[in-house]
Design a protein around this motif. Structure first.
Motif, mmCIF file in Angstrom:
data_model
loop_
_atom_site.group_PDB
_atom_site.id
_atom_site.type_symbol
_atom_site.label_atom_id
_atom_site.label_comp_id
_atom_site.label_asym_id
_atom_site.label_seq_id
_atom_site.Cartn_x
_atom_site.Cartn_y
_atom_site.Cartn_z
ATOM 1 N N UNK A 17 0.814 -1.214 0.000
ATOM 2 C CA UNK A 17 0.000 0.000 0.000
ATOM 3 C C UNK A 17 0.851 1.269 0.000
ATOM 4 N N UNK A 18 2.114 1.158 0.376
ATOM 5 C CA UNK A 18 2.981 2.344 0.310
ATOM 6 C C UNK A 18 3.114 2.852 -1.122
ATOM 7 N N UNK A 19 3.207 1.931 -2.062
ATOM 8 C CA UNK A 19 3.342 2.324 -3.463
ATOM 9 C C UNK A 19 2.096 3.051 -3.938
ATOM 10 N N UNK A 20 0.923 2.532 -3.548
ATOM 11 C CA UNK A 20 -0.328 3.195 -3.912
ATOM 12 C C UNK A 20 -0.432 4.564 -3.250
ATOM 13 N N UNK A 21 0.005 4.658 -2.004
ATOM 14 C CA UNK A 21 -0.049 5.929 -1.279
ATOM 15 C C UNK A 21 0.783 6.994 -1.981
ATOM 16 N N UNK A 22 2.029 6.680 -2.278
ATOM 17 C CA UNK A 22 2.907 7.678 -2.876
ATOM 18 C C UNK A 22 2.576 7.939 -4.338
ATOM 19 N N UNK A 23 2.010 6.953 -5.005
ATOM 20 C CA UNK A 23 1.554 7.199 -6.368
ATOM 21 C C UNK A 23 0.350 8.137 -6.356
ATOM 22 N N UNK A 24 -0.540 7.967 -5.376
ATOM 23 C CA UNK A 24 -1.667 8.887 -5.245
ATOM 24 C C UNK A 24 -1.220 10.291 -4.909
ATOM 25 N N UNK A 53 7.311 14.840 -8.864
ATOM 26 C CA UNK A 53 6.435 13.668 -9.001
ATOM 27 C C UNK A 53 6.863 12.745 -10.136
ATOM 28 N N UNK A 54 7.580 13.248 -11.126
ATOM 29 C CA UNK A 54 7.998 12.392 -12.248
ATOM 30 C C UNK A 54 8.872 11.246 -11.753
ATOM 31 N N UNK A 55 9.810 11.550 -10.854
ATOM 32 C CA UNK A 55 10.653 10.497 -10.294
ATOM 33 C C UNK A 55 9.812 9.493 -9.503
ATOM 34 N N UNK A 56 8.790 9.975 -8.802
ATOM 35 C CA UNK A 56 7.875 9.090 -8.073
ATOM 36 C C UNK A 56 7.343 8.003 -8.991
ATOM 37 N N UNK A 57 6.765 8.435 -10.110
ATOM 38 C CA UNK A 57 6.055 7.505 -10.972
ATOM 39 C C UNK A 57 6.995 6.545 -11.674
ATOM 40 N N UNK A 58 8.101 7.029 -12.178
ATOM 41 C CA UNK A 58 9.021 6.150 -12.887
ATOM 42 C C UNK A 58 9.601 5.113 -11.941
ATOM 43 N N UNK A 59 9.956 5.539 -10.735
ATOM 44 C CA UNK A 59 10.530 4.588 -9.778
ATOM 45 C C UNK A 59 9.501 3.543 -9.368
ATOM 46 N N UNK A 294 14.974 7.888 3.517
ATOM 47 C CA UNK A 294 14.330 8.331 4.743
ATOM 48 C C UNK A 294 12.855 7.950 4.789
ATOM 49 N N UNK A 295 12.174 8.017 3.656
ATOM 50 C CA UNK A 295 10.754 7.670 3.642
ATOM 51 C C UNK A 295 10.552 6.195 3.971
ATOM 52 N N UNK A 296 11.344 5.316 3.363
ATOM 53 C CA UNK A 296 11.199 3.887 3.647
ATOM 54 C C UNK A 296 11.625 3.550 5.071
ATOM 55 N N UNK A 318 -4.100 6.221 -6.113
ATOM 56 C CA UNK A 318 -2.889 5.538 -6.551
ATOM 57 C C UNK A 318 -3.152 4.187 -7.166
ATOM 58 N N UNK A 319 -4.218 3.515 -6.736
ATOM 59 C CA UNK A 319 -4.544 2.195 -7.280
ATOM 60 C C UNK A 319 -5.171 2.276 -8.669
ATOM 61 N N UNK A 320 -5.602 3.456 -9.071
ATOM 62 C CA UNK A 320 -6.178 3.659 -10.408
ATOM 63 C C UNK A 320 -5.409 4.804 -11.088
ATOM 64 N N UNK A 321 -4.118 4.660 -11.138
ATOM 65 C CA UNK A 321 -3.257 5.778 -11.529
ATOM 66 C C UNK A 321 -3.476 6.253 -12.963
ATOM 67 N N UNK A 322 -3.659 5.323 -13.915
ATOM 68 C CA UNK A 322 -3.772 5.731 -15.316
ATOM 69 C C UNK A 322 -5.023 6.571 -15.570
ATOM 70 N N UNK A 323 -6.223 6.106 -15.211
ATOM 71 C CA UNK A 323 -7.399 6.958 -15.454
ATOM 72 C C UNK A 323 -7.390 8.234 -14.630
ATOM 73 N N UNK A 324 -6.861 8.193 -13.407
ATOM 74 C CA UNK A 324 -6.827 9.400 -12.575
ATOM 75 C C UNK A 324 -5.829 10.406 -13.139
ATOM 76 N N UNK A 325 -4.730 9.928 -13.705
ATOM 77 C CA UNK A 325 -3.790 10.847 -14.347
ATOM 78 C C UNK A 325 -4.451 11.543 -15.536
#
Length: 406
Positions: A17-24, A53-59, A294-296, A318-325
């Motif tokens: 869920x961390x990935x979904x959180x930070x993607x959101x 945010x670009x680095x967020x998504x690519x990572x 530090x975040x992890x 974050x769990x629906x990143x493509x349509x929300x973007x």
């Protein structure tokens, strides 16, 4: 000889869920950053450090690819991973083309309705409105991209190449990562990039450079970061990461407070500038890594707060990143249009930003509810027809078609 492990396809993957959180969070930051002169955008990362945010998504995308498909490729199911990832790339490509058409239509309608060509020039759609026959082909080949639509072509390219990246990482992880570093360095040295439109321009996100973030994330996703965990989260490295974050904050503050600019030595200015986003400058890359360390450290994988209700909206996004973007691109232009046509007051900026985020949350909730609706499948089996009709079968068929006698 390749030995296929069936359990690699059937093994469940626990959702992080961390990935979904930070993607959101990244989606909200992108929405706010795309609204020019929005006071709420001061909450986003780009105002306090080198990365955004670009680095967020690519990572996150690269990490998920390594984490999910690494075991599948290692189990001998490369074609299964390739099929799924290429299907995902095709979905993103279709979403990009649909977003391009609807976004340009939205701008064209605004230009005609308010007789203001500024929007067409500002969002790089003026040429498209003049020559749609040429620009449609350029858009289909991912060469022509209006403003705010640059990041999806990068994702499409990286996801398309990801099966081969994972294949190499599974077999030679460190060598593959080293090759990615070399490609990044050569791309910056020789100015390698993909051609864009109009002629003479290139992609805003250089895939030859941004692949480094993606490959490094996939390297972490297949479990290689666990081998160096004791050094990554050691006191020395975390201290250096904190110092780098503080240094980035000081430099970025000089962009907003000119009195601080005099404190930066000239030799340092020459050394760090320009901080290039197109070619993923090392200052941006290392700043993101410092933040990630530090975040992890403070947000472990099973952090209890991830299940709190007040974090649920951003996790859903974050769990629906493509349509929300895609929705966020429309909302950011709508907010920009409202603030330009009517007023740019602080309260108005707060309202359009809040409403835009609430619309994204509502859309994510609807998508989540729709996903929980059971799927209905009708199994259709193919029955082979006989090549020749025998006399007996012909008689039986005639009898079957004839009306029943009384």
């Amino acid at each position: 000889m390749i030995i296929r492990d069936q359990s690699a396809l059937l093994a469940p993957v626990e959702r992080d869920l961390r990935l979904d959180l930070f993607r959101g969070i990244g989606l909200w930051m992108i929405f706010l950053d795309h609204i020019p002169h929005d006071v709420v955008a001061w909450l986003t990362l780009r105002n306090y450090g080198f990365s955004d945010a670009a680095e967020f998504f690519v990572f996150i995308s690269g990490y998920l690819v390594g984490w999910i498909y690494g075991p599948i490729v290692a189990g001998g199911w490369f074609l299964a991973a390739l099929k799924r990832l290429w299907r995902r790339a095709a979905e993103m490509y279709v979403a990009h083309i649909m977003l391009f058409l609807l976004f340009t239509a939205q701008i064209a309608r605004t230009v005609r309705r308010f007789d203001n060509p500024m929007y067409a020039d500002e969002f790089n759609v003026h040429n498209f409105l003049d020559h749609p026959d040429i620009l449609i082909g350029q858009a289909l080949s991912l060469r022509y991209k209006p403003v705010n639509l640059d990041v999806l072509p990068l994702y499409i390219t990286l996801v398309f190449a990801s099966p081969f990246i994972v294949w190499c990482l599974v077999r030679r992880p460190n060598l593959t990562l080293a090759a990615s570093v070399v490609l990044h360095a050569l791309s910056r040295w020789f100015d390698w990039n993909l051609a864009s439109y109009p002629p003479g321009t290139t992609w805003y996100f250089n895939p030859f450079c941004w692949q480094l973030m993606f490959v490094f994330a996939a390297w972490c996703g297949i479990g290689q970061v666990e081998k160096v965990a004791k050094w990554v989260w050691s006191r020395t490295v975390m201290g250096l990461a904190a110092a780098w974050i503080a240094f980035a904050l000081l430099i970025v503050m000089t962009w907003h407070i000119h009195a601080l600019e005099a404190m930066v030595p000239k030799w340092m200015i020459k050394a760090i500038y320009p901080i290039d986003k197109t070619d993923l400058d090392m200052l941006r890359f290392t700043h993101f890594l410092a933040l990630a360390i530090w975040v992890t450290y403070f947000v472990p994988r099973h952090w209890k707060a991830l299940h709190l209700k007040w974090l649920r909206p951003v996790i859903l996004c974050g769990q629906h990143s493509l349509p929300i973007f895609c929705l966020g691109v429309f909302l950011s232009f709508s907010a920009h249009w409202i603030l330009t046509q009517y007023t740019k007051g602080v309260w108005e900026q707060l309202v359009v930003s809040f409403v835009g985020i609430m619309i994204q949350i509502g859309a994510a909730w609807l998508l989540d509810r729709a996903r929980k609706v059971p799927e209905l499948f009708v199994k259709v089996t193919e029955v082979e027809e006989p090549d020749e009709v025998t006399p007996n079968s012909a008689t039986a068929a005639t009898a079957a078609m004839a009306p029943a006698s009384r």
